[in-house]
Design a protein around this motif. Structure first.
Motif, PDB file in Angstrom:
ATOM      1  N   ARG A  87       5.866   6.211 -17.160  1.00 23.07           N
ATOM      2  CA  ARG A  87       4.778   5.695 -16.339  1.00 23.07           C
ATOM      3  C   ARG A  87       4.999   4.236 -15.935  1.00 23.07           C
ATOM      4  N   TYR A  88       4.504   3.923 -14.754  1.00 20.16           N
ATOM      5  CA  TYR A  88       4.212   2.550 -14.374  1.00 20.16           C
ATOM      6  C   TYR A  88       2.714   2.524 -14.064  1.00 20.16           C
ATOM      7  N   SER A  89       2.042   1.476 -14.456  1.00 19.39           N
ATOM      8  CA  SER A  89       0.606   1.415 -14.200  1.00 19.39           C
ATOM      9  C   SER A  89       0.217   0.034 -13.690  1.00 19.39           C
ATOM     10  N   ASN A  90      -0.960  -0.020 -13.077  1.00 16.54           N
ATOM     11  CA  ASN A  90      -1.513  -1.284 -12.570  1.00 16.54           C
ATOM     12  C   ASN A  90      -0.554  -1.997 -11.620  1.00 16.54           C
ATOM     13  N   ILE A  91       0.085  -1.231 -10.749  1.00 18.94           N
ATOM     14  CA  ILE A  91       1.019  -1.809  -9.786  1.00 18.94           C
ATOM     15  C   ILE A  91       0.236  -2.576  -8.720  1.00 18.94           C
ATOM     16  N   GLU A  92       0.631  -3.828  -8.488  1.00 19.04           N
ATOM     17  CA  GLU A  92       0.046  -4.644  -7.431  1.00 19.04           C
ATOM     18  C   GLU A  92       1.176  -5.292  -6.644  1.00 19.04           C
ATOM     19  N   ALA A  93       1.124  -5.207  -5.333  1.00 18.37           N
ATOM     20  CA  ALA A  93       2.188  -5.762  -4.501  1.00 18.37           C
ATOM     21  C   ALA A  93       1.595  -6.486  -3.297  1.00 18.37           C
ATOM     22  N   ARG A  94       2.142  -7.652  -3.021  1.00 22.16           N
ATOM     23  CA  ARG A  94       1.780  -8.426  -1.833  1.00 22.16           C
ATOM     24  C   ARG A  94       3.012  -8.558  -0.949  1.00 22.16           C
ATOM     25  N   VAL A  95       2.806  -8.467   0.344  1.00 29.54           N
ATOM     26  CA  VAL A  95       3.905  -8.528   1.309  1.00 29.54           C
ATOM     27  C   VAL A  95       3.629  -9.651   2.297  1.00 29.54           C
ATOM     28  N   SER A  96       4.659 -10.427   2.587  1.00 31.19           N
ATOM     29  CA  SER A  96       4.523 -11.558   3.496  1.00 31.19           C
ATOM     30  C   SER A  96       3.986 -11.116   4.854  1.00 31.19           C
ATOM     31  N   ALA A 104      -6.174   1.406  -0.402  1.00 34.95           N
ATOM     32  CA  ALA A 104      -5.904  -0.008  -0.141  1.00 34.95           C
ATOM     33  C   ALA A 104      -6.708  -0.888  -1.089  1.00 34.95           C
ATOM     34  N   GLY A 105      -6.064  -1.944  -1.551  1.00 36.77           N
ATOM     35  CA  GLY A 105      -6.753  -2.927  -2.367  1.00 36.77           C
ATOM     36  C   GLY A 105      -6.934  -2.553  -3.812  1.00 36.77           C
ATOM     37  N   GLN A 106      -6.550  -1.349  -4.206  1.00 40.01           N
ATOM     38  CA  GLN A 106      -6.679  -0.923  -5.596  1.00 40.01           C
ATOM     39  C   GLN A 106      -5.317  -0.921  -6.283  1.00 40.01           C
ATOM     40  N   LYS A 107      -5.335  -0.955  -7.606  1.00 38.51           N
ATOM     41  CA  LYS A 107      -4.093  -0.883  -8.357  1.00 38.51           C
ATOM     42  C   LYS A 107      -3.531   0.530  -8.267  1.00 38.51           C
ATOM     43  N   TRP A 108      -2.203   0.631  -8.181  1.00 36.65           N
ATOM     44  CA  TRP A 108      -1.546   1.929  -8.050  1.00 36.65           C
ATOM     45  C   TRP A 108      -0.870   2.301  -9.365  1.00 36.65           C
ATOM     46  N   ASN A 109      -0.698   3.596  -9.573  1.00 38.28           N
ATOM     47  CA  ASN A 109      -0.067   4.095 -10.795  1.00 38.28           C
ATOM     48  C   ASN A 109       0.947   5.175 -10.445  1.00 38.28           C
ATOM     49  N   VAL A 110       1.949   5.305 -11.294  1.00 41.53           N
ATOM     50  CA  VAL A 110       2.999   6.309 -11.122  1.00 41.53           C
ATOM     51  C   VAL A 110       3.183   7.049 -12.436  1.00 41.53           C
ATOM     52  N   THR A 111       3.240   8.354 -12.381  1.00 44.26           N
ATOM     53  CA  THR A 111       3.579   9.168 -13.550  1.00 44.26           C
ATOM     54  C   THR A 111       4.668  10.142 -13.143  1.00 44.26           C
ATOM     55  N   ILE A 119      15.035  20.715 -13.602  1.00 44.99           N
ATOM     56  CA  ILE A 119      14.557  19.432 -14.116  1.00 44.99           C
ATOM     57  C   ILE A 119      14.041  18.566 -12.970  1.00 44.99           C
ATOM     58  N   ALA A 120      14.840  18.447 -11.916  1.00 48.78           N
ATOM     59  CA  ALA A 120      14.468  17.599 -10.780  1.00 48.78           C
ATOM     60  C   ALA A 120      13.185  18.092 -10.122  1.00 48.78           C
ATOM     61  N   LYS A 121      13.079  19.417  -9.941  1.00 47.16           N
ATOM     62  CA  LYS A 121      11.890  19.983  -9.308  1.00 47.16           C
ATOM     63  C   LYS A 121      10.644  19.769 -10.178  1.00 47.16           C
ATOM     64  N   SER A 122      10.765  19.974 -11.479  1.00 46.64           N
ATOM     65  CA  SER A 122       9.645  19.792 -12.387  1.00 46.64           C
ATOM     66  C   SER A 122       9.163  18.349 -12.368  1.00 46.64           C
ATOM     67  N   ARG A 123      10.086  17.421 -12.384  1.00 46.82           N
ATOM     68  CA  ARG A 123       9.731  16.004 -12.432  1.00 46.82           C
ATOM     69  C   ARG A 123       9.091  15.557 -11.121  1.00 46.82           C
ATOM     70  N   GLN A 124       9.606  16.066 -10.015  1.00 49.27           N
ATOM     71  CA  GLN A 124       9.012  15.716  -8.734  1.00 49.27           C
ATOM     72  C   GLN A 124       7.603  16.311  -8.610  1.00 49.27           C
ATOM     73  N   ASP A 125       7.440  17.547  -9.047  1.00 49.82           N
ATOM     74  CA  ASP A 125       6.122  18.184  -9.003  1.00 49.82           C
ATOM     75  C   ASP A 125       5.126  17.431  -9.877  1.00 49.82           C
ATOM     76  N   ARG A 126       5.569  16.962 -11.030  1.00 52.68           N
ATOM     77  CA  ARG A 126       4.682  16.200 -11.920  1.00 52.68           C
ATOM     78  C   ARG A 126       4.241  14.903 -11.243  1.00 52.68           C
ATOM     79  N   CYS A 127       5.158  14.264 -10.582  1.00 48.72           N
ATOM     80  CA  CYS A 127       4.862  13.012  -9.881  1.00 48.72           C
ATOM     81  C   CYS A 127       3.811  13.241  -8.793  1.00 48.72           C
ATOM     82  N   VAL A 128       4.031  14.264  -7.958  1.00 45.69           N
ATOM     83  CA  VAL A 128       3.096  14.563  -6.879  1.00 45.69           C
ATOM     84  C   VAL A 128       1.744  15.000  -7.448  1.00 45.69           C
ATOM     85  N   GLY A 129       1.780  15.865  -8.455  1.00 47.64           N
ATOM     86  CA  GLY A 129       0.548  16.381  -9.034  1.00 47.64           C
ATOM     87  C   GLY A 129      -0.289  15.317  -9.714  1.00 47.64           C
TER      88      GLY A 129
END
Length: 467
Positions: A338-347, A428-435, A410-420
């Motif tokens: 997991r990555y959690s609480n992702i915040e990014a600003r772009v010039s 917009a404006g909220q923290k993003w998360n990845v699993t 393996i690749a299909k399972s992991r991609q499906d988990r990510c999308v699901g």
């Protein structure tokens, strides 16, 4: 009595002045690296804080906020080693696998922050001294993969020697004492783990910042390392917080890592690469003055790539010498990352996590890469492309076919988990998360030799190979 009181007050005042002077001197010493670099981010104030600054000449200075304000220096710390290739010069990699949702901005990032949980359950079941698994985010110029091939020479072509390097933050499960193949050994610097970093099996996470340019063609010593420990139960507070800052006015990249109150900050100026890396790579003939990557170096145009999982297995055998089979292969991948609480600003774009600022946000299949001698040095950069090869071109009688099939599952399972998990759904404006990980935390049946269908596939390859 009055005289005694005056003397006592004078003594207290003097002691206070001495203490204040000592405190100010300590504060000044804690500001030493900030004063040297002009970056307030590099101030250290306690024994739990450390910082590293690399100047434009490639000299590195490290400072720890302990009682001595221990300072270490490395002259000519920036290493440029443009390797010339002979023939195919293939690296000894049996399997190298990347996956994770990447995101690309329309302009230079100015700040990126995220938390990386590092609980015991995040470790793969199997890791050893000839394999490496890590979670990693990479800050780098726009990648160019048009002529990529899975050899060192292919990765060091004129288009990729720059584009395939970056400012890497890695969290590694296991240790660094493994066959590095085509990579350079990494030892953390300015760290209490120096003596044991490369020769001690560590059954937890090691996190450290490292700047690598052009697939190792240019690089710096890894910064201060943190070590988290794998225990019997997960620690819910076990996460590493990371923050990149790209100071466009000064053209300096700053990376800050923190873990349970400890903090390490690492700063590198872009001028270092303009003055040191570009002359070397241009002189080698790998790049020409008109290549767009040259402009990217000079213009401080950086992108961010997020690889939730990378896996390298150098050899097709376990430590005991037995071949890695379909039952063992999925165990090299963590069931959940997991990555959690992702915040990014772009010039040039307002706010945090503004979708308008991105060409794409965290698309789950964007970070897939797969290659190695297991596939006869083929390279794949999309799950769909790999599955197409498996279904239409791969030799089903090949002894390796069950492994190829397992990896596709393996690749299909992991991609499906990510999308699901909603990793691609962002407001917009909220923290993003990845699993990312296995669906339902379960290994695919294609990787289970006892499964009837898998057992039949294995039988077919054995009979086919006997012909």
């Amino acid at each position: 009595m009055a005289t005694h009181r005056r003397l006592r007050l004078l003594a207290l005042s003097l002691a206070g002045s001495i203490a204040l002077a000592a405190s100010c001197a300590a504060a000044d010493r804690g500001d030493a690296l900030a004063d040297l670099s002009g970056l307030p981010q590099l101030r250290v104030g306690s024994a739990n804080e450390a910082a590293i600054y690399v100047d434009a000449e490639g000299n590195a200075t490290g400072l720890v906020g302990d009682r001595y304000f221990t300072t270490t220096r490395k002259s000519d710390a920036f290493r440029v080693a443009i390797r010339r290739c002979a023939g195919d010069d293939k690296p000894p990699v049996w399997l190298r696998y990347y996956d994770g949702p990447n995101m690309f901005a329309k302009a230079t990032f100015t700040e990126i922050a995220f938390d990386m949980p590092v609980p015991a359950s995040g470790l793969p079941e199997t890791f050893n001294q000839q394999s490496l698994w890590d979670q990693m985010s990479i800050l780098q110029p726009e990648p160019v993969f048009s002529d990529l091939s899975p050899t060192f020479c292919g990765f060091s072509s004129s288009k990729t020697v720059w584009a395939n390097g970056g400012f890497n933050f890695e969290v590694v499960a296991g240790n660094s004492a493994f066959d590095v193949g085509d990579a350079s050994p990494t030892t953390a610097w300015n760290s209490p783990w120096n003596d044991a970093f490369n020769d001690t099996l560590h059954q937890g996470f090691t996190s450290y910042p490292i700047m690598s340019i052009g697939n190792g063609a240019g690089g710096l010593p890894a910064g201060y390392a943190f070590r988290t420990h794998a225990g019997a139960t997960d620690d819910r507070d076990a996460f590493v917080h990371a923050r990149y800052q790209l100071l466009t006015d000064k053209q300096i990249a700053v990376l800050e890592l923190s873990y349970k109150g400890a903090k390490s900050t690492y700063a590198v100026p872009q001028k270092l690469f303009v003055d040191k890396f570009l002359p070397a790579v241009l002189g080698s003939g790998y790049m020409a003055a008109g290549d767009k990557q040259i402009a990217q170096v000079k213009d401080f145009v950086w992108r961010w790539m997020l690889f939730t999982n990378t896996l390298t297995i150098q050899k097709p055998a376990a430590p005991d010498g037995t071949p890695i089979g379909v039952d063992d292969l999925p165990k090299y991948f963590p069931k959940t990352s997991r990555y959690s609480n992702i915040e990014a600003r772009v010039s040039g774009f307002d706010g945090v996590n503004n979708p308008v600022a991105f060409e794409n946000t965290l698309v789950c299949g964007q970070g897939f890469e797969l290659y190695g001698t297991l596939f006869d040095d083929r390279a794949f950069f999309a799950v769909a492309d790999y599955k197409k090869w498996l279904n239409t071109e791969a030799d089903k009688a090949d002894d390796r076919y069950p492994l190829w099939r397992c990896i596709a599952a393996i690749a299909k399972s992991r991609q499906d988990r990510c999308v699901g998990a909603g990793s691609e759904d962002h407001a917009a404006g909220q923290k993003w998360n990845v699993t990312i990980g296995y669906m339902n935390d379960t290994y695919p049946k294609e990787c289970n030799a006892a499964d009837p269908e898998t057992r039949a596939v294995i039988g077919q390859t054995r009979s086919g190979a006997a012909k």
